[in-house]
Structures are given as structure tokens and as C-alpha cells.
Design a protein around this motif. Structure first.
Motif, PDB file in Angstrom:
ATOM      1  N   LEU A 100       0.798  -1.248   0.170  1.00 34.06           N
ATOM      2  CA  LEU A 100       0.027  -0.012  -0.040  1.00 34.06           C
ATOM      3  C   LEU A 100       0.803   1.467  -0.057  1.00 34.06           C
ATOM      4  O   LEU A 100       0.523   2.251  -0.729  1.00 34.06           O
ATOM      5  CB  LEU A 100      -0.869  -0.039   1.310  1.00 34.06           C
ATOM      6  N   ARG A 101       1.878   1.185   0.745  1.00 33.73           N
ATOM      7  CA  ARG A 101       2.954   2.328   0.808  1.00 33.73           C
ATOM      8  C   ARG A 101       3.461   2.626  -0.431  1.00 33.73           C
ATOM      9  O   ARG A 101       3.631   3.811  -1.057  1.00 33.73           O
ATOM     10  CB  ARG A 101       3.889   1.965   1.832  1.00 33.73           C
ATOM     11  N   GLN A 102       3.782   1.519  -1.273  1.00 39.99           N
ATOM     12  CA  GLN A 102       4.451   1.493  -2.705  1.00 39.99           C
ATOM     13  C   GLN A 102       3.412   2.164  -3.630  1.00 39.99           C
ATOM     14  O   GLN A 102       3.874   3.137  -4.332  1.00 39.99           O
ATOM     15  CB  GLN A 102       5.238   0.488  -3.146  1.00 39.99           C
ATOM     16  N   VAL A 103       2.345   1.840  -3.575  1.00 39.39           N
ATOM     17  CA  VAL A 103       1.092   2.124  -4.477  1.00 39.39           C
ATOM     18  C   VAL A 103       0.716   3.539  -4.164  1.00 39.39           C
ATOM     19  O   VAL A 103       0.735   4.342  -5.532  1.00 39.39           O
ATOM     20  CB  VAL A 103      -0.151   1.241  -4.275  1.00 39.39           C
ATOM     21  N   LEU A 104       0.640   4.158  -2.734  1.00 38.43           N
ATOM     22  CA  LEU A 104       0.285   5.515  -2.633  1.00 38.43           C
ATOM     23  C   LEU A 104       1.441   6.392  -3.090  1.00 38.43           C
ATOM     24  O   LEU A 104       1.240   7.626  -3.730  1.00 38.43           O
ATOM     25  CB  LEU A 104       0.261   5.646  -1.173  1.00 38.43           C
ATOM     26  N   MET A 105       2.832   6.073  -3.100  1.00 40.99           N
ATOM     27  CA  MET A 105       3.837   6.896  -3.743  1.00 40.99           C
ATOM     28  C   MET A 105       3.554   7.096  -5.156  1.00 40.99           C
ATOM     29  O   MET A 105       3.829   8.146  -5.811  1.00 40.99           O
ATOM     30  CB  MET A 105       5.122   6.364  -3.079  1.00 40.99           C
ATOM     31  N   GLY A 109       2.781  10.369  -7.612  1.00 41.38           N
ATOM     32  CA  GLY A 109       3.476  10.804  -8.739  1.00 41.38           C
ATOM     33  C   GLY A 109       2.629  10.876 -10.031  1.00 41.38           C
ATOM     34  O   GLY A 109       2.623  11.907 -10.853  1.00 41.38           O
ATOM     35  N   ALA A 110       1.670   9.837 -10.092  1.00 36.73           N
ATOM     36  CA  ALA A 110       0.935   9.624 -11.438  1.00 36.73           C
ATOM     37  C   ALA A 110      -0.073  10.753 -11.468  1.00 36.73           C
ATOM     38  O   ALA A 110      -0.302  11.336 -12.501  1.00 36.73           O
ATOM     39  CB  ALA A 110       0.306   8.361 -11.670  1.00 36.73           C
ATOM     40  N   ILE A 111      -0.639  10.944 -10.059  1.00 36.80           N
ATOM     41  CA  ILE A 111      -1.711  12.115 -10.199  1.00 36.80           C
ATOM     42  C   ILE A 111      -1.148  13.244 -10.341  1.00 36.80           C
ATOM     43  O   ILE A 111      -1.871  14.040 -11.044  1.00 36.80           O
ATOM     44  CB  ILE A 111      -2.451  11.936  -8.590  1.00 36.80           C
ATOM     45  N   SER A 129       1.084  15.688  -2.228  1.00 36.29           N
ATOM     46  CA  SER A 129       1.732  15.855  -0.738  1.00 36.29           C
ATOM     47  C   SER A 129       0.811  14.929  -0.006  1.00 36.29           C
ATOM     48  O   SER A 129       1.477  14.423   0.893  1.00 36.29           O
ATOM     49  CB  SER A 129       1.869  17.143  -0.621  1.00 36.29           C
ATOM     50  N   VAL A 130      -0.289  15.086  -0.005  1.00 30.92           N
ATOM     51  CA  VAL A 130      -1.104  14.489   0.878  1.00 30.92           C
ATOM     52  C   VAL A 130      -0.947  12.973   0.691  1.00 30.92           C
ATOM     53  O   VAL A 130      -0.890  12.147   1.905  1.00 30.92           O
ATOM     54  CB  VAL A 130      -2.680  14.687   1.128  1.00 30.92           C
ATOM     55  N   LEU A 131      -0.785  12.513  -0.321  1.00 31.11           N
ATOM     56  CA  LEU A 131      -0.775  11.037  -0.612  1.00 31.11           C
ATOM     57  C   LEU A 131       0.717  10.698  -0.210  1.00 31.11           C
ATOM     58  O   LEU A 131       0.804   9.616   0.558  1.00 31.11           O
ATOM     59  CB  LEU A 131      -1.011  10.640  -2.223  1.00 31.11           C
ATOM     60  N   LEU A 132       1.694  11.507  -0.461  1.00 35.35           N
ATOM     61  CA  LEU A 132       2.961  11.065   0.137  1.00 35.35           C
ATOM     62  C   LEU A 132       3.092  11.215   1.629  1.00 35.35           C
ATOM     63  O   LEU A 132       3.770  10.219   2.321  1.00 35.35           O
ATOM     64  CB  LEU A 132       4.109  12.035  -0.613  1.00 35.35           C
ATOM     65  N   PHE A 133       2.441  12.239   2.307  1.00 42.68           N
ATOM     66  CA  PHE A 133       2.436  11.960   3.673  1.00 42.68           C
ATOM     67  C   PHE A 133       1.797  10.768   4.243  1.00 42.68           C
ATOM     68  O   PHE A 133       2.180  10.016   5.349  1.00 42.68           O
ATOM     69  CB  PHE A 133       2.045  13.351   4.218  1.00 42.68           C
ATOM     70  N   MET A 134       0.605  10.465   3.414  1.00 45.36           N
ATOM     71  CA  MET A 134      -0.205   9.222   3.961  1.00 45.36           C
ATOM     72  C   MET A 134       0.636   7.864   3.787  1.00 45.36           C
ATOM     73  O   MET A 134       0.652   7.118   4.787  1.00 45.36           O
ATOM     74  CB  MET A 134      -1.618   9.243   3.205  1.00 45.36           C
ATOM     75  N   ALA A 135       1.622   7.803   2.911  1.00 43.25           N
ATOM     76  CA  ALA A 135       2.482   6.668   2.661  1.00 43.25           C
ATOM     77  C   ALA A 135       3.694   6.561   3.486  1.00 43.25           C
ATOM     78  O   ALA A 135       3.958   5.533   4.145  1.00 43.25           O
ATOM     79  CB  ALA A 135       3.069   6.937   1.086  1.00 43.25           C
TER      80      ALA A 135
END
Length: 178
Positions: A100-105, A109-111, A129-135
């Protein structure tokens, strides 16, 4: 002095061999830079009919960057082939990273890349940024304030101080018309 079974297997797996990350990434970047230099630049970067100085050409900086990447990729590839890197303890630590962490990162980038025009620089930057912080597993609410504040400040600096036009976002433009 005899080697135990643990020591002998540890030394056998100590090196990657010829097919290692350095040689693979060096080869990949070498091929990508060749395509960039000999296909993308000549076919997609147009030159004006008359140039006073070759350094003013729109092809100069992309060619410079392409040749630098080509040279550094070749050095990395040859270095990886001649001197394979040794495995480190950090390599084993990375194997336990949740999917899940890898998918969020990757999604961040894709988004950012795909929705840059639709959400604009600020909107896609906040979302990524929110997705990266969640990851990263950060749970403090104050950290997520930074996820909003940082893209806003950086985008406004680019727009107003450096005079770099960044897209506002077609989604926001459509909402503001109503």
C-alpha cells in the motif's frame, strides 16, 4: 580456520554480480538518453530560421542535459559491470515495505503528472503531497497542514517571484465561472 555455514552463505550473497542495479539503471538511462538525443530533440524541438549564437538555440540546454545523462549513464553502467556493488543491510530492510505504501507513492507521482492541467499546480501539488504523507505513515494533523501549505507557497513563489506561468487548472476555472 573454518567458515561456518552462516558465514559462507553470507559471503556468497554479498555481491549482486554483473546484473546489478548500477549496470541495469546505467543501461536504461543510456538507452533513454540516446532516444532523447537522436529522436526527441531533432524531431520535436524546432529551431528558428536564423540564430545569432548557438547558445541561444532552444536545443542547446536539452542537448547539454542529454549528453550529460548519456555520459553519466555510461560511467554508471561500466562501473556496475566492472565493480559490482555489495549488498547492504538496507536492502533487506526495503523488502518489508508494505504494498500500500508503494502504491500510494506511485499514485502520488501519477496524479501529479496526469492531473497537473486539470487541478492546476496548487491542486495537484496538494493532492500528491497528502498522498506522500499518507504513504509515510505520518499521523499528526500539523504535518498535513504542511502538505497543503508547502505546494501553495512554492507555486505562488514560482508564479509571482520567478514569473513562471503555472496552470490554474481547468477544473477550478470551470467552477469559478458559475
Amino acid at each position: 580456520m573454518e567458515l561456518s555455514d552462516d558465514q559462507s552463505t553470507h559471503t556468497a550473497n554479498d555481491e549482486y554480480g554483473r546484473l546489478n542495479p548500477n549496470s541495469l539503471l546505467g543501461g536504461l538511462f543510456f538507452v533513454v538518453s540516446l532516444v532523447f538525443l537522436f529522436y526527441v530533440i531533432p524531431n520535436y524541438i524546432n529551431l528558428p530560421p536564423y540564430m545569432q549564437h548557438p547558445l541561444l538555440s532552444p536545443r542547446f540546454l536539452p542537448q547539454l542535459a542529454g549528453w550529460l545523462v548519456l555520459i553519466l549513464a555510461f560511467v554508471l553502467m561500466v562501473n556496475g559491470l566492472l565493480y559490482p556493488p555489495k549488498r547492504e543491510e538496507a536492502d533487506e530492510l526495503r523488502q518489508g515495505v508494505p504494498i500500500l505504501r508503494q502504491v500510494l507513492m506511485l499514485a502520488a507521482g501519477a496524479i501529479y503528472a496526469v492531473f497537473f492541467e486539470q487541478f492546476g499546480a496548487i491542486g495537484s501539488g496538494i493532492f500528491a503531497s497528502v498522498l506522500l504523507f499518507m504513504a509515510s505513515g505520518l499521523k499528526s494533523a500539523w504535518i498535513y497542514v504542511l502538505a497543503v501549505l508547502f505546494p501553495v507557497v512554492v507555486s505562488l513563489l514560482f508564479i509571482h517571484v520567478l514569473n513562471v506561468p503555472l496552470p490554474v487548472g481547468t477544473l477550478w476555472e470551470a467552477l469559478l465561472q458559475f
